[in-house]
Design a protein around this motif. Sequence first.
Motif: not given
Length: 348
Positions: A49-55, A105-116, A175-182
Amino acid sequence: PAPPAVERSAAGPGLWYEKAAPGDRRLGKVVTIAKSKKFRDNHGKVLLEGHRLIKDALEAGAVPQTLFFSTVGHLKELPEAEIKRANLVKVKFEDIKIWSDLVTPQGLLGIFSKPDHAKMSYPAAQLTNSLPLLLICDNIRDPGNLGTILRSAAGAGCEKVLITKGCVDPWEPKVLRAGMGAHFRLPIVANLDWESVPSNLPAGIQVCVADNKDPGAQAEATSMPGEAGGAGSAPGNPKAVKPRPKAAPEHEDEEGGAAIPELATQYYYEDWARTPVAVVIGGETHGLSADALQLAASSGGRRLVIPVVPGVDSLNAAIAAGIVLFEAKRQLLQGHKREDGRQKFPVV
């Protein structure tokens, strides 16, 4: 799953999206299920969720399945070539507010394949500044702590993070929110049993553990009781912590299980970071496992103590991780500067 659409529109050349019916409960159910660990494990998908994380995820090569957005402007800020592969669904912002875990909320959510991690393309700046420094997470149960630890690992320039079984799922939304893109800046290898940890470490690595227990201190400088883990101790006399020989005697663990080796103990700011080095951070409730201590002993590692004022409880695990990792960075860079005559980051 693709939600039901009532209209199909173009967001740009070759970029089409579906407009969903307002308040469709089936959409909310899709998002709710996507947040669950069972969905992540069984279907290999994660919710971002969120523009930065999805980008960040898209730029690192994560594969999008479905993107929910409230305005077409959100799509224009994302890499077009990447989002063309996804099912794009326009929904009301009010619906996203209901589904969202964010305060704003930023108005953006995404379902992704779990990253490898083996297939990801991490940022060039991260790779250039990467150090021969690894992090091992042991019994980290709090999502906020794990996310903050991952953020510190990325900031310090860790080469890799290993997350053992018993830790919280790194793809959990908190965890994703606290990780801030890590998650999309360095390799994260999760759900490892301790038998497979050595195969994920470079040959000849030294493993050290951050611990608030101080078996090497004098009786009057015994560490303060408190939450176990990667925290710190409160010795009365800073000179009381003395390194023990590497071949220290073993003792039974508290539950009478396998013998746990006594490791040499020293302060975190003393010389210990050699190339390469791994640091184990334990959780605040369950502390370091016997497996972590055995691994450290087998590699000639040490216990690293963060001294705190007597009477103060042990440090939060995420704070301790930041202190120890950035001290390791300082020592590694200082050693590299002495060898090379100038300070620069070693390229992995």
